[in-house]
Design a protein around this motif. Sequence first.
Motif, PDB file in Angstrom:
ATOM      1  N   ARG A 119      -5.434  -5.428   9.129  1.00  8.69           N
ATOM      2  CA  ARG A 119      -6.163  -6.691   9.199  1.00  8.69           C
ATOM      3  C   ARG A 119      -6.141  -7.388   7.841  1.00  8.69           C
ATOM      4  O   ARG A 119      -6.597  -6.856   6.847  1.00  8.69           O
ATOM      5  CB  ARG A 119      -7.615  -6.407   9.603  1.00  8.69           C
ATOM      6  N   ARG A 120      -5.556  -8.586   7.798  1.00 15.06           N
ATOM      7  CA  ARG A 120      -5.490  -9.400   6.583  1.00 15.06           C
ATOM      8  C   ARG A 120      -4.956  -8.604   5.404  1.00 15.06           C
ATOM      9  O   ARG A 120      -5.377  -8.797   4.260  1.00 15.06           O
ATOM     10  CB  ARG A 120      -6.876  -9.965   6.256  1.00 15.06           C
ATOM     11  N   GLY A 121      -4.042  -7.668   5.695  1.00 15.88           N
ATOM     12  CA  GLY A 121      -3.453  -6.905   4.610  1.00 15.88           C
ATOM     13  C   GLY A 121      -4.353  -5.855   4.016  1.00 15.88           C
ATOM     14  O   GLY A 121      -4.014  -5.231   3.011  1.00 15.88           O
ATOM     15  N   ARG A 122      -5.524  -5.620   4.604  1.00 16.36           N
ATOM     16  CA  ARG A 122      -6.453  -4.629   4.055  1.00 16.36           C
ATOM     17  C   ARG A 122      -6.082  -3.233   4.522  1.00 16.36           C
ATOM     18  O   ARG A 122      -5.415  -3.057   5.531  1.00 16.36           O
ATOM     19  CB  ARG A 122      -7.893  -4.976   4.434  1.00 16.36           C
ATOM     20  N   VAL A 123      -6.535  -2.256   3.766  1.00 18.75           N
ATOM     21  CA  VAL A 123      -6.171  -0.874   4.046  1.00 18.75           C
ATOM     22  C   VAL A 123      -7.425  -0.014   4.074  1.00 18.75           C
ATOM     23  O   VAL A 123      -8.365  -0.238   3.302  1.00 18.75           O
ATOM     24  CB  VAL A 123      -5.165  -0.361   2.978  1.00 18.75           C
ATOM     25  N   GLN A 124      -7.462   0.949   4.985  1.00 14.88           N
ATOM     26  CA  GLN A 124      -8.560   1.917   5.047  1.00 14.88           C
ATOM     27  C   GLN A 124      -8.213   3.099   4.150  1.00 14.88           C
ATOM     28  O   GLN A 124      -7.128   3.680   4.259  1.00 14.88           O
ATOM     29  CB  GLN A 124      -8.750   2.408   6.480  1.00 14.88           C
ATOM     30  N   VAL A 125      -9.134   3.451   3.245  1.00 16.15           N
ATOM     31  CA  VAL A 125      -8.897   4.583   2.359  1.00 16.15           C
ATOM     32  C   VAL A 125     -10.055   5.567   2.486  1.00 16.15           C
ATOM     33  O   VAL A 125     -11.195   5.184   2.777  1.00 16.15           O
ATOM     34  CB  VAL A 125      -8.729   4.147   0.884  1.00 16.15           C
ATOM     35  N   GLU A 126      -9.747   6.829   2.256  1.00 17.92           N
ATOM     36  CA  GLU A 126     -10.737   7.903   2.343  1.00 17.92           C
ATOM     37  C   GLU A 126     -11.014   8.415   0.937  1.00 17.92           C
ATOM     38  O   GLU A 126     -10.114   8.897   0.247  1.00 17.92           O
ATOM     39  CB  GLU A 126     -10.205   9.025   3.230  1.00 17.92           C
ATOM     40  N   LEU A 127     -12.260   8.292   0.516  1.00 18.85           N
ATOM     41  CA  LEU A 127     -12.635   8.637  -0.853  1.00 18.85           C
ATOM     42  C   LEU A 127     -12.485  10.126  -1.133  1.00 18.85           C
ATOM     43  O   LEU A 127     -12.819  10.961  -0.292  1.00 18.85           O
ATOM     44  CB  LEU A 127     -14.079   8.223  -1.122  1.00 18.85           C
ATOM     45  N   VAL A 128     -12.008  10.447  -2.329  1.00 16.25           N
ATOM     46  CA  VAL A 128     -11.984  11.834  -2.803  1.00 16.25           C
ATOM     47  C   VAL A 128     -12.788  11.966  -4.095  1.00 16.25           C
ATOM     48  O   VAL A 128     -12.849  13.044  -4.677  1.00 16.25           O
ATOM     49  CB  VAL A 128     -10.538  12.340  -3.014  1.00 16.25           C
ATOM     50  N   ARG A 129     -13.370  10.857  -4.551  1.00 16.15           N
ATOM     51  CA  ARG A 129     -14.316  10.852  -5.661  1.00 16.15           C
ATOM     52  C   ARG A 129     -15.531  10.048  -5.213  1.00 16.15           C
ATOM     53  O   ARG A 129     -15.423   9.200  -4.330  1.00 16.15           O
ATOM     54  CB  ARG A 129     -13.712  10.214  -6.925  1.00 16.15           C
ATOM     55  N   PRO A 130     -16.695  10.276  -5.803  1.00 15.75           N
ATOM     56  CA  PRO A 130     -17.879   9.529  -5.391  1.00 15.75           C
ATOM     57  C   PRO A 130     -17.681   8.027  -5.495  1.00 15.75           C
ATOM     58  O   PRO A 130     -17.080   7.525  -6.453  1.00 15.75           O
ATOM     59  CB  PRO A 130     -18.956  10.025  -6.367  1.00 15.75           C
ATOM     60  N   ARG A 131     -18.196   7.320  -4.523  1.00 17.38           N
ATOM     61  CA  ARG A 131     -18.066   5.866  -4.462  1.00 17.38           C
ATOM     62  C   ARG A 131     -18.615   5.208  -5.737  1.00 17.38           C
ATOM     63  O   ARG A 131     -18.026   4.250  -6.263  1.00 17.38           O
ATOM     64  CB  ARG A 131     -18.818   5.351  -3.242  1.00 17.38           C
ATOM     65  N   THR A 132     -19.738   5.707  -6.230  1.00 16.91           N
ATOM     66  CA  THR A 132     -20.353   5.090  -7.408  1.00 16.91           C
ATOM     67  C   THR A 132     -19.456   5.200  -8.632  1.00 16.91           C
ATOM     68  O   THR A 132     -19.420   4.305  -9.473  1.00 16.91           O
ATOM     69  CB  THR A 132     -21.707   5.744  -7.709  1.00 16.91           C
ATOM     70  N   GLU A 133     -18.718   6.309  -8.744  1.00 15.65           N
ATOM     71  CA  GLU A 133     -17.806   6.468  -9.869  1.00 15.65           C
ATOM     72  C   GLU A 133     -16.627   5.505  -9.758  1.00 15.65           C
ATOM     73  O   GLU A 133     -16.228   4.876 -10.740  1.00 15.65           O
ATOM     74  CB  GLU A 133     -17.305   7.913  -9.954  1.00 15.65           C
ATOM     75  N   ALA A 134     -16.067   5.400  -8.566  1.00 16.13           N
ATOM     76  CA  ALA A 134     -14.938   4.487  -8.361  1.00 16.13           C
ATOM     77  C   ALA A 134     -15.360   3.042  -8.616  1.00 16.13           C
ATOM     78  O   ALA A 134     -14.591   2.244  -9.162  1.00 16.13           O
ATOM     79  CB  ALA A 134     -14.386   4.647  -6.948  1.00 16.13           C
TER      80      ALA A 134
END
Length: 369
Positions: A119-134
């Motif tokens: 969708r609109r060039g977006r990609v689903q990614v699965e985190l392997v580090r905490p979201r707050t750190e990223a």
Amino acid sequence: MSESEPNRVRAVREARGLSQSELAAAASLSRQSVGAIEAGRATPAVDVALRLARALDCRVEELFALAAAEARIEAEPAEPVQAGRVALAHVGGRWVSYPLTGEAMRLAADAIVAEAPKRRGRVQVELVRPRTEAQDNLIVMGCAAALGVLADRLSGRAGAGRVLWLPRSSTQALAALAAQRTHVAGVHLVDGRTGEANVPDVRKHTPAAIVLITLARWEAGLLLAPGNPRKIRGAADLGRRGLRLVARETGSGSRRLLERELLRAGLSATLAEAAPVRASGHLEVAQAIASGAGEVGVATRDAAIAFGLEFVPLAEERYDLALPRALLADPRLVRFLEAMTSAAFRRELSSLGYDVRGCGDRVAELDAA
């Protein structure tokens, strides 16, 4: 999962015929941690939820509804992404992903691509580090190897997020800044008409209000094999038949300098386009010459030092960092600039051949177009 059931770890574990100790060993956790998670006394971090799902051969969604939602985010690819590891950053109010290929293989990933863009060039990614750190990552694009040194220095300290240096040409970095896909763009582009450094190109590529802060001045010139076996003394020698010239990509400051020096020597600038060896960064130019793939190319003195090559200076250039004015108070950027202007980092830059007397100078402020 029922409202009274905190998660399905125990149910899935028992269905697999595993004890708490066996699951703990498979997921690299303590038995007490597994027990606390099963009882709902502890909420697992994203990486722990992923390890438990792998150990139980199931999806995170089957174990933790909330963790599954937290483990996946939708990001805008900074560059084409099909699969594999990516770094993440929060830029312009949305998530942006950066493929960790080539030189960037050395970086630890923030996420793994879970689904190809739909969708609109977006990609689903699965985190392997905490979201707050990223979310606290600071992205820096540019071709100066000094940016990698600075990123390494900062990422080894306590503070907000990592600093990720992604080697790109000056024009590529400015295009990313204009598209809000990087926080900082390094640039060394001399305008061919006026001779002014950086400001004309920044005006041309970035509509936002921008501040230019100098990293350092450097020498750019010809890199040659040790001992200079081809006896090359300047750009006039680059027209020799059979010479294996290493050329940077169009849009890089080094390519612009090479073409300018060829014309000044009475040679055709098309020699750069016809160069038999191509490189995408100063260090890659140096590596090509050190390995014997090429014999001469334009890069910076620090690249020559890194690979023990001969160096014939052609020009001194000012390397500036283009920063959105709106981000100047961002704690990540404040930390970055403080480290850049520290005495320790300036000494390190000097040892690499940089002139750091102007390091940290605010050389221009450009209003939004």
